[in-house]
Design an enzyme around this catalytic site. Sequence first.
Site, PDB file in Angstrom:
ATOM      1  CE  LYS A  37       8.736   0.098  -6.036  1.00 28.51           C
ATOM      2  NZ  LYS A  37       7.577  -1.203  -6.334  1.00 28.51           N
ATOM      3  CG  ASP A 175      -9.899 -11.470   0.054  1.00 31.66           C
ATOM      4  OD1 ASP A 175     -10.547 -11.461  -0.904  1.00 31.66           O
ATOM      5  OD2 ASP A 175     -10.828 -11.795   1.222  1.00 31.66           O
TER       6      ASP A 175
END
Length: 227
Positions: A37, A175
């Site tokens: 990251k 989702d």
Amino acid sequence: MDSFFITGTDTDVGKTYVTAGLAVTLRKMGIDVGVMKPFAAGTAQKKGFKSEDIEILSNAAQVNDPESLVNPQFFPIPASPYTASKKLKIKPKISTVLTNFKKLSKLHDLILVEGMGGLMTPIQKNYHIASLIKDMKIPSVIVTSSRIGTINHTLMTCMMCKKYKIPIQGIIINDFENGYPTPQLKRDLEDLTGVKVLGSIPFIKDMSDTSLNRIFKKNLDIKSLLK
């Protein structure tokens, strides 16, 4: 084997959890996965890695790479690298990020690089996350949500990838909240973008290796990701 830059259509779409799930699943397939990251921001943890995201990713990949290699720059305020660098009077370490990525690429078969925010999150005035992906010369995987408005954000992200000539390996729908029915969203996104939707990940309560591996193998087209 290609590395992948996991970018999002916005902040808080679940990039870290998707990247962690991919790391676990690929590792279980026998692939030596590294994680990175480049820029992280927020309140530093009191123990271990400064960034909780880095801790999650490193645990998922089961790597012991130094924090300074996996996360070259941490800003102790919740802001983009551009805003944080202006406020803290610290220059973004772009060259260090690119050097570290090359080092990690020699240590592992494949690197999953998690971005910060969206594709146009600014690092410098005229240098964005998209610029970084282009300089890394790796394809992107776009994480989007199922909430209303996601089609607009996903289309814009795909358009910016095209502008920056960044290959898109696929779209993953996270989702985790009520919105579009995912079969309908998958159909519409593929029709509108011409990019394959690799699958839809449901809300994850259990972040154990067994749980992540089961969910990702069941819901994602891993073969299409790796081809």
